[in-house]
Design a protein around this motif. Structure first.
Motif, PDB file in Angstrom:
ATOM      1  N   ARG A 134       5.485   4.772  -2.615  1.00 33.04           N
ATOM      2  CA  ARG A 134       5.724   3.356  -2.936  1.00 33.04           C
ATOM      3  C   ARG A 134       4.888   2.467  -2.012  1.00 33.04           C
ATOM      4  O   ARG A 134       5.379   1.543  -1.401  1.00 33.04           O
ATOM      5  CB  ARG A 134       7.228   3.034  -2.811  1.00 33.04           C
ATOM      6  N   ASP A 136       2.524  -0.371  -0.906  1.00 35.58           N
ATOM      7  CA  ASP A 136       2.285  -1.711  -1.455  1.00 35.58           C
ATOM      8  C   ASP A 136       0.804  -1.933  -1.736  1.00 35.58           C
ATOM      9  O   ASP A 136      -0.055  -1.564  -0.935  1.00 35.58           O
ATOM     10  CB  ASP A 136       2.756  -2.789  -0.458  1.00 35.58           C
ATOM     11  N   PRO A 143       4.694  -2.338  -5.047  1.00 35.57           N
ATOM     12  CA  PRO A 143       4.702  -0.957  -4.503  1.00 35.57           C
ATOM     13  C   PRO A 143       4.229   0.019  -5.575  1.00 35.57           C
ATOM     14  O   PRO A 143       5.001   0.846  -6.054  1.00 35.57           O
ATOM     15  CB  PRO A 143       6.174  -0.748  -4.144  1.00 35.57           C
ATOM     16  N   ALA A 144       2.946  -0.110  -5.984  1.00 40.18           N
ATOM     17  CA  ALA A 144       2.511   0.591  -7.222  1.00 40.18           C
ATOM     18  C   ALA A 144       1.171   1.290  -7.044  1.00 40.18           C
ATOM     19  O   ALA A 144       0.448   1.482  -8.005  1.00 40.18           O
ATOM     20  CB  ALA A 144       2.424  -0.431  -8.359  1.00 40.18           C
TER      21      ALA A 144
END
Ligand code: BV8
Length: 238
Positions: A134, A136, A143-144
Protein backbone atom coordinates in the motif's frame (compact mmCIF):
# COMPACT_ATOMS: atom_id res chain seq x y z
CA UNK A 1 18.93 1.25 -46.16
CA UNK A 2 18.32 -1.71 -43.84
CA UNK A 3 15.80 -1.35 -41.01
CA UNK A 4 16.71 -3.68 -38.15
CA UNK A 5 14.35 -4.87 -35.40
CA UNK A 6 15.84 -6.85 -32.50
CA UNK A 7 13.56 -8.74 -30.08
CA UNK A 8 15.17 -10.02 -26.89
CA UNK A 9 13.87 -12.40 -24.24
CA UNK A 10 15.05 -13.80 -20.94
CA UNK A 11 17.83 -15.81 -22.64
CA UNK A 12 19.93 -12.72 -23.34
CA UNK A 13 20.18 -12.05 -19.60
CA UNK A 14 20.75 -15.68 -18.58
CA UNK A 15 24.56 -15.38 -18.70
CA UNK A 16 24.33 -12.32 -16.47
CA UNK A 17 22.82 -14.59 -13.82
CA UNK A 18 19.10 -13.79 -14.26
CA UNK A 19 17.02 -16.98 -14.45
CA UNK A 20 14.92 -17.57 -17.54
CA UNK A 21 11.27 -18.61 -17.33
CA UNK A 22 10.91 -21.83 -19.33
CA UNK A 23 14.30 -23.23 -20.25
CA UNK A 24 16.55 -25.74 -18.48
CA UNK A 25 16.70 -24.07 -15.06
CA UNK A 26 13.41 -22.18 -15.27
CA UNK A 27 12.31 -19.44 -12.91
CA UNK A 28 8.79 -20.74 -13.26
CA UNK A 29 9.54 -24.20 -11.99
CA UNK A 30 6.33 -24.11 -10.07
CA UNK A 31 2.88 -23.17 -11.29
CA UNK A 32 2.20 -21.04 -8.19
CA UNK A 33 4.99 -18.66 -9.17
CA UNK A 34 3.79 -18.41 -12.77
CA UNK A 35 0.24 -17.78 -11.52
CA UNK A 36 1.53 -14.76 -9.60
CA UNK A 37 2.54 -13.22 -12.94
CA UNK A 38 -1.09 -13.11 -14.07
CA UNK A 39 -3.44 -10.24 -13.30
CA UNK A 40 -5.68 -12.58 -11.31
CA UNK A 41 -2.81 -14.17 -9.39
CA UNK A 42 -1.32 -10.78 -8.58
CA UNK A 43 -4.66 -9.49 -7.25
CA UNK A 44 -5.18 -12.69 -5.25
CA UNK A 45 -1.86 -12.49 -3.42
CA UNK A 46 -0.36 -9.02 -3.70
CA UNK A 47 1.96 -9.53 -0.75
CA UNK A 48 3.62 -12.55 -2.35
CA UNK A 49 3.69 -10.82 -5.75
CA UNK A 50 5.36 -7.71 -4.29
CA UNK A 51 7.89 -9.93 -2.50
CA UNK A 52 8.65 -11.70 -5.81
CA UNK A 53 9.28 -8.43 -7.62
CA UNK A 54 11.19 -6.93 -4.67
CA UNK A 55 13.57 -9.91 -4.77
CA UNK A 56 14.05 -9.58 -8.55
CA UNK A 57 14.57 -5.81 -8.25
CA UNK A 58 17.17 -6.33 -5.52
CA UNK A 59 18.98 -8.80 -7.79
CA UNK A 60 19.47 -6.08 -10.42
CA UNK A 61 22.17 -4.53 -8.22
CA UNK A 62 24.06 -7.84 -8.21
CA UNK A 63 24.19 -8.46 -11.96
CA UNK A 64 25.91 -6.79 -14.90
CA UNK A 65 25.20 -6.53 -18.62
CA UNK A 66 26.98 -9.24 -20.62
CA UNK A 67 28.75 -9.28 -23.99
CA UNK A 68 25.45 -9.75 -25.84
CA UNK A 69 23.89 -6.62 -24.30
CA UNK A 70 27.09 -4.66 -25.04
CA UNK A 71 27.18 -5.89 -28.65
CA UNK A 72 23.60 -4.71 -29.29
CA UNK A 73 24.48 -1.25 -27.94
CA UNK A 74 27.47 -1.23 -30.31
CA UNK A 75 25.23 -2.19 -33.23
CA UNK A 76 22.76 0.61 -32.38
CA UNK A 77 25.59 3.21 -32.32
CA UNK A 78 26.99 1.92 -35.61
CA UNK A 79 23.63 1.81 -37.39
CA UNK A 80 22.83 5.38 -36.37
CA UNK A 81 26.34 6.80 -37.00
CA UNK A 82 26.51 5.21 -40.47
CA UNK A 83 22.88 6.13 -41.17
CA UNK A 84 22.24 2.53 -42.25
CA UNK A 85 18.48 2.62 -41.54
CA UNK A 86 16.13 2.37 -38.54
CA UNK A 87 17.38 0.46 -35.46
CA UNK A 88 14.77 -0.79 -32.98
CA UNK A 89 15.40 -2.82 -29.82
CA UNK A 90 12.27 -4.41 -28.36
CA UNK A 91 12.61 -6.45 -25.19
CA UNK A 92 10.29 -8.75 -23.24
CA UNK A 93 12.67 -8.43 -20.31
CA UNK A 94 11.96 -6.19 -17.34
CA UNK A 95 15.61 -5.93 -16.28
CA UNK A 96 17.66 -2.82 -17.09
CA UNK A 97 20.68 -4.54 -18.59
CA UNK A 98 20.17 -3.19 -22.12
CA UNK A 99 20.17 0.38 -20.81
CA UNK A 100 23.17 -0.27 -18.55
CA UNK A 101 25.03 -1.70 -21.58
CA UNK A 102 24.46 1.61 -23.42
CA UNK A 103 21.36 0.90 -25.51
CA UNK A 104 19.52 4.20 -25.77
CA UNK A 105 16.10 3.37 -27.20
CA UNK A 106 14.61 0.25 -25.64
CA UNK A 107 10.93 -0.67 -25.94
CA UNK A 108 10.01 -2.72 -22.85
CA UNK A 109 6.84 -4.57 -23.94
CA UNK A 110 6.43 -6.18 -20.52
CA UNK A 111 7.37 -3.20 -18.37
CA UNK A 112 10.37 -2.47 -16.17
CA UNK A 113 11.41 -3.87 -12.82
CA UNK A 114 12.98 -0.57 -11.71
CA UNK A 115 9.71 1.33 -12.10
CA UNK A 116 6.43 1.54 -10.16
CA UNK A 117 3.04 2.47 -11.59
CA UNK A 118 0.06 4.02 -9.79
CA UNK A 119 -3.21 2.12 -10.35
CA UNK A 120 -5.10 5.30 -9.55
CA UNK A 121 -3.45 8.07 -11.61
CA UNK A 122 -1.54 5.64 -13.91
CA UNK A 123 1.72 7.57 -13.68
CA UNK A 124 4.98 5.60 -13.60
CA UNK A 125 8.02 6.38 -11.43
CA UNK A 126 11.60 5.09 -11.24
CA UNK A 127 11.77 2.65 -8.30
CA UNK A 128 14.89 0.92 -7.01
CA UNK A 129 14.02 -0.24 -3.48
CA UNK A 130 11.32 -2.51 -2.13
CA UNK A 131 7.70 -1.59 -2.88
CA UNK A 132 5.14 -2.00 -0.09
CA UNK A 133 1.67 -3.26 -0.99
CA UNK A 134 0.00 0.00 0.00
CA UNK A 135 2.76 2.38 -1.00
CA UNK A 136 1.50 5.93 -1.50
CA UNK A 137 1.76 7.37 -4.99
CA UNK A 138 4.21 10.33 -5.06
CA UNK A 139 1.84 12.20 -7.41
CA UNK A 140 -1.72 11.55 -6.20
CA UNK A 141 -1.03 10.18 -2.66
CA UNK A 142 -3.30 7.19 -3.27
CA UNK A 143 -1.92 3.94 -1.71
CA UNK A 144 -2.00 2.35 -5.18
CA UNK A 145 1.58 1.76 -6.39
CA UNK A 146 2.50 -1.59 -7.99
CA UNK A 147 5.47 -2.93 -9.94
CA UNK A 148 5.34 -1.42 -13.46
CA UNK A 149 5.30 -4.81 -15.18
CA UNK A 150 2.80 -6.30 -17.63
CA UNK A 151 1.19 -9.46 -16.27
CA UNK A 152 -0.60 -12.18 -18.22
CA UNK A 153 -4.01 -10.85 -19.21
CA UNK A 154 -2.77 -7.23 -19.19
CA UNK A 155 -2.14 -5.15 -22.31
CA UNK A 156 1.55 -5.05 -23.28
CA UNK A 157 3.25 -1.69 -23.72
CA UNK A 158 4.31 -0.36 -27.16
CA UNK A 159 2.30 -3.05 -29.00
CA UNK A 160 1.20 -0.91 -31.96
CA UNK A 161 4.58 0.75 -32.37
CA UNK A 162 6.38 -2.60 -32.15
CA UNK A 163 4.11 -4.09 -34.80
CA UNK A 164 4.50 -1.06 -37.11
CA UNK A 165 8.30 -1.09 -36.79
CA UNK A 166 8.42 -4.87 -37.35
CA UNK A 167 6.29 -4.46 -40.48
CA UNK A 168 8.98 -2.04 -41.81
CA UNK A 169 11.92 -4.28 -40.90
CA UNK A 170 14.30 -5.66 -43.49
CA UNK A 171 16.14 -7.69 -40.84
CA UNK A 172 14.45 -9.15 -37.72
CA UNK A 173 16.61 -10.86 -35.10
CA UNK A 174 15.16 -12.64 -32.04
CA UNK A 175 17.63 -13.35 -29.26
CA UNK A 176 17.03 -15.66 -26.27
CA UNK A 177 13.28 -16.08 -26.47
CA UNK A 178 11.15 -19.23 -26.49
CA UNK A 179 8.64 -17.38 -28.71
CA UNK A 180 5.73 -18.53 -26.55
CA UNK A 181 4.38 -15.22 -25.20
CA UNK A 182 2.13 -13.10 -27.41
CA UNK A 183 1.90 -10.53 -28.86
CA UNK A 184 5.73 -10.33 -28.72
CA UNK A 185 6.08 -13.77 -30.32
CA UNK A 186 3.96 -12.60 -33.25
CA UNK A 187 6.20 -9.66 -34.20
CA UNK A 188 8.29 -11.84 -36.51
CA UNK A 189 5.18 -12.43 -38.64
CA UNK A 190 4.87 -8.67 -39.19
CA UNK A 191 8.50 -8.65 -40.32
CA UNK A 192 7.91 -11.58 -42.65
CA UNK A 193 4.97 -9.71 -44.19
CA UNK A 194 7.63 -7.19 -45.26
CA UNK A 195 9.79 -10.04 -46.64
CA UNK A 196 12.39 -9.35 -43.95
CA UNK A 197 15.31 -11.67 -43.31
CA UNK A 198 14.43 -13.38 -40.02
CA UNK A 199 17.05 -14.81 -37.66
CA UNK A 200 17.07 -16.22 -34.18
CA UNK A 201 19.89 -16.69 -31.69
CA UNK A 202 19.20 -19.37 -29.11
CA UNK A 203 20.60 -22.44 -27.40
CA UNK A 204 17.90 -24.43 -29.21
CA UNK A 205 15.23 -23.72 -31.82
CA UNK A 206 12.23 -21.81 -30.42
CA UNK A 207 8.66 -22.85 -31.23
CA UNK A 208 8.36 -20.33 -34.04
CA UNK A 209 8.45 -21.59 -37.67
CA UNK A 210 9.09 -18.05 -38.93
CA UNK A 211 12.85 -17.83 -38.57
CA UNK A 212 14.94 -18.54 -41.65
CA UNK A 213 18.40 -18.42 -40.04
CA UNK A 214 19.31 -20.03 -36.71
CA UNK A 215 22.48 -19.18 -34.79
CA UNK A 216 22.85 -21.94 -32.22
CA UNK A 217 24.75 -21.11 -29.06
CA UNK A 218 24.95 -18.80 -26.09
CA UNK A 219 24.06 -15.17 -26.71
CA UNK A 220 27.41 -13.95 -25.36
CA UNK A 221 29.15 -15.84 -28.19
CA UNK A 222 26.67 -15.59 -31.06
CA UNK A 223 25.51 -11.95 -30.70
CA UNK A 224 28.97 -10.30 -30.73
CA UNK A 225 29.90 -12.43 -33.78
CA UNK A 226 26.67 -11.43 -35.58
CA UNK A 227 27.23 -7.75 -34.73
CA UNK A 228 30.82 -7.99 -36.02
CA UNK A 229 29.48 -9.35 -39.30
CA UNK A 230 26.77 -6.66 -39.56
CA UNK A 231 29.21 -3.82 -38.83
CA UNK A 232 32.47 -4.98 -40.48
CA UNK A 233 30.43 -6.04 -43.55
CA UNK A 234 29.81 -2.33 -44.05
CA UNK A 235 33.53 -1.62 -43.79
CA UNK A 236 33.32 0.45 -40.60
CA UNK A 237 34.08 -0.46 -36.97
CA UNK A 238 31.02 -0.82 -34.72
C1 BV8 B 1 -2.15 -9.84 -23.60
C2 BV8 B 1 5.71 -10.48 -16.51
C3 BV8 B 1 -4.26 -8.88 -24.14
C4 BV8 B 1 6.86 -9.64 -16.22
C5 BV8 B 1 5.33 -11.73 -18.52
C6 BV8 B 1 -5.60 -15.55 -21.85
C7 BV8 B 1 -5.91 -14.25 -21.46
C8 BV8 B 1 -5.19 -13.15 -21.91
C9 BV8 B 1 -4.11 -13.36 -22.72
C10 BV8 B 1 -3.78 -14.65 -23.06
C11 BV8 B 1 -4.52 -15.75 -22.67
N1 BV8 B 1 -3.95 -16.88 -23.22
C12 BV8 B 1 -2.88 -16.54 -23.92
C13 BV8 B 1 -2.77 -15.20 -23.83
C14 BV8 B 1 -1.77 -14.40 -24.35
C15 BV8 B 1 -0.68 -14.34 -23.26
C16 BV8 B 1 0.33 -15.40 -23.67
O1 BV8 B 1 1.04 -15.20 -24.62
N2 BV8 B 1 0.36 -16.54 -22.96
C17 BV8 B 1 1.27 -17.62 -23.37
C18 BV8 B 1 2.05 -18.12 -22.16
C19 BV8 B 1 0.44 -18.70 -24.04
N3 BV8 B 1 -0.14 -13.00 -23.32
C20 BV8 B 1 -0.59 -12.07 -22.48
O2 BV8 B 1 -1.35 -12.25 -21.56
C21 BV8 B 1 -0.06 -10.66 -22.76
N4 BV8 B 1 -1.16 -9.76 -22.72
O3 BV8 B 1 -2.22 -10.63 -24.51
O4 BV8 B 1 -3.10 -8.91 -23.33
C22 BV8 B 1 -4.96 -7.63 -23.78
C23 BV8 B 1 -5.11 -6.65 -24.74
C24 BV8 B 1 -5.81 -5.50 -24.42
C25 BV8 B 1 -6.28 -5.32 -23.13
C26 BV8 B 1 -6.09 -6.30 -22.15
C27 BV8 B 1 -5.42 -7.48 -22.47
C28 BV8 B 1 0.93 -10.23 -21.68
C29 BV8 B 1 2.23 -10.96 -21.85
C30 BV8 B 1 3.23 -10.49 -20.80
C31 BV8 B 1 3.19 -11.43 -19.62
N5 BV8 B 1 4.22 -11.07 -18.66
N6 BV8 B 1 6.12 -11.48 -17.49
C32 BV8 B 1 7.91 -10.51 -15.60
O5 BV8 B 1 7.68 -10.99 -14.48
O6 BV8 B 1 8.95 -10.67 -16.25
S1 BV8 B 1 5.74 -12.90 -19.63
C33 BV8 B 1 7.27 -13.60 -19.37
O7 BV8 B 1 7.53 -14.41 -20.53
C34 BV8 B 1 8.43 -12.65 -19.30
O8 BV8 B 1 8.12 -11.30 -19.54
C35 BV8 B 1 9.33 -13.16 -20.43
O9 BV8 B 1 10.13 -12.20 -20.96
C36 BV8 B 1 8.31 -13.63 -21.38
C37 BV8 B 1 8.71 -14.43 -22.57
O10 BV8 B 1 9.56 -15.47 -22.18
P1 BV8 B 1 11.04 -15.49 -22.80
O11 BV8 B 1 11.63 -14.14 -22.66
O12 BV8 B 1 10.98 -16.06 -24.16
O13 BV8 B 1 11.78 -16.44 -21.78
P2 BV8 B 1 11.74 -18.04 -21.73
O14 BV8 B 1 12.29 -18.44 -20.41
O15 BV8 B 1 10.39 -18.52 -22.15
O16 BV8 B 1 12.76 -18.49 -22.88
C38 BV8 B 1 14.13 -18.19 -22.75
C39 BV8 B 1 14.79 -18.61 -24.05
O17 BV8 B 1 16.18 -18.26 -23.98
C40 BV8 B 1 14.74 -20.12 -24.30
O18 BV8 B 1 14.36 -20.34 -25.65
C41 BV8 B 1 16.19 -20.58 -24.06
O19 BV8 B 1 16.54 -21.65 -24.92
C42 BV8 B 1 16.95 -19.34 -24.41
N7 BV8 B 1 18.24 -19.22 -23.71
C43 BV8 B 1 18.53 -19.54 -22.42
N8 BV8 B 1 19.82 -19.23 -22.16
C44 BV8 B 1 20.34 -18.68 -23.30
C45 BV8 B 1 19.34 -18.67 -24.28
N9 BV8 B 1 19.55 -18.21 -25.54
C46 BV8 B 1 20.78 -17.74 -25.82
N10 BV8 B 1 21.80 -17.71 -24.92
C47 BV8 B 1 21.61 -18.18 -23.66
N11 BV8 B 1 22.64 -18.16 -22.79
Amino acid sequence: MTNIVILTGAGISAESGIATFRSSTPRWDDRALEALCSAEGFAADRYKAHDLYDARRAQLAQVEPNAAHLALARLERHWQRENRGEFTLITQNIDNLHERAGSRQVLHMHGELDAARCESCHRSFPWSGSLAVREDCPACDEPALRPDVVLFGEAPYHRQRSEELSARANLFIAIGTSATVHPAAGLVKHARSNRAITMEVNLRHSDSPDFRRFFEGPATREVPALVDYLTIESGAEG
